[in-house]
Design an enzyme around this catalytic site. Structure first.
Site, PDB file in Angstrom:
ATOM      1  N   TYR A  99    -117.824 -82.583   0.304  1.00  0.00           N
ATOM      2  CA  TYR A  99    -116.741 -81.615   0.110  1.00  0.00           C
ATOM      3  C   TYR A  99    -116.155 -81.796  -1.275  1.00  0.00           C
ATOM      4  CZ  TYR A  99    -112.381 -79.036   0.703  1.00  0.00           C
ATOM      5  OH  TYR A  99    -111.346 -78.141   0.554  1.00  0.00           O
TER       6      TYR A  99
ATOM      7  N   ASP B 122    -117.379 -86.813  -8.153  1.00  0.00           N
ATOM      8  CA  ASP B 122    -116.125 -86.314  -7.600  1.00  0.00           C
ATOM      9  C   ASP B 122    -115.395 -87.510  -7.000  1.00  0.00           C
ATOM     10  OD1 ASP B 122    -114.046 -85.277  -6.188  1.00  0.00           O
ATOM     11  OD2 ASP B 122    -115.217 -83.754  -5.120  1.00  0.00           O
TER      12      ASP B 122
ATOM     13  N   LYS C  39    -105.645 -86.406  -5.614  1.00  0.00           N
ATOM     14  CA  LYS C  39    -105.025 -87.334  -4.664  1.00  0.00           C
ATOM     15  C   LYS C  39    -104.207 -88.449  -5.349  1.00  0.00           C
ATOM     16  CE  LYS C  39    -107.808 -85.769  -0.914  1.00  0.00           C
ATOM     17  NZ  LYS C  39    -109.168 -85.306  -0.881  1.00  0.00           N
TER      18      LYS C  39
HETATM   19  C1  LIG Z   1    -109.628 -83.786  -1.214  1.00  0.00           C
HETATM   20  C2  LIG Z   1    -110.866 -83.622  -1.978  1.00  0.00           C
HETATM   21  C3  LIG Z   1    -111.076 -82.519  -2.825  1.00  0.00           C
HETATM   22  C4  LIG Z   1    -110.113 -81.365  -2.904  1.00  0.00           C
HETATM   23  O1  LIG Z   1    -108.879 -81.729  -3.404  1.00  0.00           O
HETATM   24  P1  LIG Z   1    -107.619 -80.744  -3.145  1.00  0.00           P
HETATM   25  O2  LIG Z   1    -106.505 -81.404  -3.891  1.00  0.00           O
HETATM   26  O3  LIG Z   1    -107.428 -80.743  -1.662  1.00  0.00           O
HETATM   27  O4  LIG Z   1    -107.958 -79.426  -3.677  1.00  0.00           O
HETATM   28  C5  LIG Z   1    -112.210 -82.495  -3.602  1.00  0.00           C
HETATM   29  N1  LIG Z   1    -113.110 -83.480  -3.542  1.00  0.00           N
HETATM   30  C6  LIG Z   1    -112.962 -84.548  -2.739  1.00  0.00           C
HETATM   31  C7  LIG Z   1    -113.986 -85.631  -2.741  1.00  0.00           C
HETATM   32  C8  LIG Z   1    -111.846 -84.648  -1.912  1.00  0.00           C
HETATM   33  O5  LIG Z   1    -111.722 -85.693  -1.094  1.00  0.00           O
END
Ligand SMILES: *Cc1c(COP(=O)(O)O)cnc(C)c1O
Length: 438
Positions: free
Chosen positions: A155, A250, A278
């Protein structure tokens, strides 16, 4: 630590009433679908306050929080220095939409911390979604190529081009994983199973000369918690270089969590670009993407790749993120976090084994996962063999005993520096009771 009289964390009368009201004007009553309890049943408890590792519900229950606002609360909720930094910043103005000193200080600290940015640059945005979306546009703009490769079950936020749920096994051309995503938006998105070097090599070979980027969570955290197999990240590095594709880690979840410098520091593999979110905002909405100077120099106003944001680098987010990062550097809590998480995972492992419940447990630093399956889990197909019905009972049982876990089998759990030994003991004791009835 949790008062036994307030154990039951399931939604009580007050939460149900608030949920009803919210549902009248907010789709599903939630502003992000992961907060709904659709996959585990029941209704979500409403939270009125959070402190340290504890959530207090509107029904008066105290819960040990293993969601930690989905990762950001690495220092626990309401860490005083961070709150004070935000208040101070707020008094000086909520947003300028113009340059401010703290942005440069924050950027320098991020670049000094994250290996792939050490000699490079970083751009602040407002969420993880924005970070990945922008990094991919940049990779395409920089390479002049269009295709991107992601992992099945990975994701990366909710941008159109990343909402692809492809078939397992061999890579398939993208099929939209959400209504409203036109086929054209995902035509250039290819997917492969996580931890499968051969599949990645095959797709790169099949699309030789067309792949702009490989984007991967270095530790999969959005299909449960699945560590990279030994050598996997190194192989991705080699393949990306060979095919002149931009390697994007990511690290929205893993950044500042599994080590100060994220998974790339922990595993010693340096991507070309890194996405953050985050923890980087210390609880406020901040994201970032950055890395190699030559690539980042392609971003406007230096180069032709456009990316912007009215509130990007806003003083409150920068204050919270900067203070959080400063505390992490000063206190270096990573060994302690590792030990506590290991103790939790071992406690859960022992408890499940003693009741003959098939379970796969994993953790990397203060990020952990538990799958109810007998099959070792290396990718999304393995994760999907989990007993979801058993997970629902586990989730409800833990909530009843005052432990708040993410309401989905396919989410990772998180510890914070506020989870002490006593917290872990309480959790393991609750788990032992729940396993008895699973
Ligand atoms: C949470 C998350 C996202 C998305 O971040 P948002 O601030 O919710 O848009 C993207 N990549 C990873 C790996 C995530 O855990």
């Amino acid at each position: 630590m949790t008062d036994p009289s307030t154990f039951d964390g399931r939604a009580g009368a007050r939460s149900l009433e608030l949920f009803e009201r919210a549902s009248q004007h907010i789709p599903g009553g939630v502003n992000s679908p992961v907060r709904a309890f659709s996959s585990v049943g029941g209704q979500p408890p409403f939270i009125r306050r959070a402190h340290g590792c504890t959530l207090e519900t509107e029904d008066g229950a105290s819960l040990i929080d293993y969601v930690c606002t989905w990762g950001p609360a690495l220092l626990g909720h309401g860490r005083l220095e961070v709150v004070e930094a935000v208040c101070t910043a707020a008094r000086n103005g909520l947003s300028f939409g113009a340059c401010a000193a703290a942005e440069g200080e924050f950027a320098a600290l991020i670049c000094a911390t994250v290996p792939s940015m050490r000699d490079g640059m970083v751009r602040l945005v407002n969420s993880g979604t924005e970070a990945t979306m922008s990094a991919l546009r940049l990779a395409r703009g920089f390479t002049g190529k269009n295709k991107i490769i992601k992992c099945d079950g990975g994701y990366h936020g909710h941008a159109d081009l990343l909402l692809v749920a492809a078939g397992s096994g061999a890579a398939t051309l993208g099929i939209p994983g959400s209504a409203g995503v036109p086929e054209g938006a995902v035509r250039d998105t290819l997917t492969v199973p996580f931890n499968d070097v051969a599949a990645m090599a095959e797709v790169l070979a099949a699309h030789r000369g067309d792949v702009a980027a490989i984007i991967v969570e270095p530790i999969a955290g959005n299909m449960g918690c699945i560590p990279p197999a030994p050598g996997y990240l190194e192989a991705l590095r080699t393949l990306a270089t060979e095919h002149e594709a931009v390697l994007i880690f990511d690290e929205v979840m893993t950044g500042f969590r599994v080590a100060l410098g994220g998974a790339q520091e922990r595993f010693g593999v340096t991507p070309d670009l890194t996405c953050l979110g985050k923890i980087v905002g210390g609880g406020l909405p901040v994201g970032a993407y950055g890395g190699r100077r030559d690539i980042m120099s392609t971003v406007a106003p230096l180069g032709p790749v456009y990316q912007a944001g009215t509130l990007s680098g806003n003083p409150l987010g920068v204050a919270a993120g900067l203070k959080t990062l400063q505390i992490l550097i000063e206190e270096d809590p990573y060994d302690a976090l590792e030990q506590r998480t290991a103790a939790l995972v071992k406690g859960l492992q022992d408890a499940s084994a003693s009741h003959d419940i098939p379970a796969q447990l994993a953790h990397v630093g203060p990020m952990f996962g538990l799958f109810f399956t007998a099959r070792p889990v290396a990718n999304y197909d393995d994760a999907k063999t989990s007993d979801l019905e058993r997970f629902s009972r586990w989730h409800a049982g833990m909530l009843e005993r005052g432990v708040y876990l993410a309401p989905s089998q396919f989410e990772a759990g998180f510890l914070s520096t506020a989870h002490d030994e006593g917290t872990i003991e309480c959790t393991v004791a609750a788990a032992a009771q729940v396993f008895e009835n699973l």
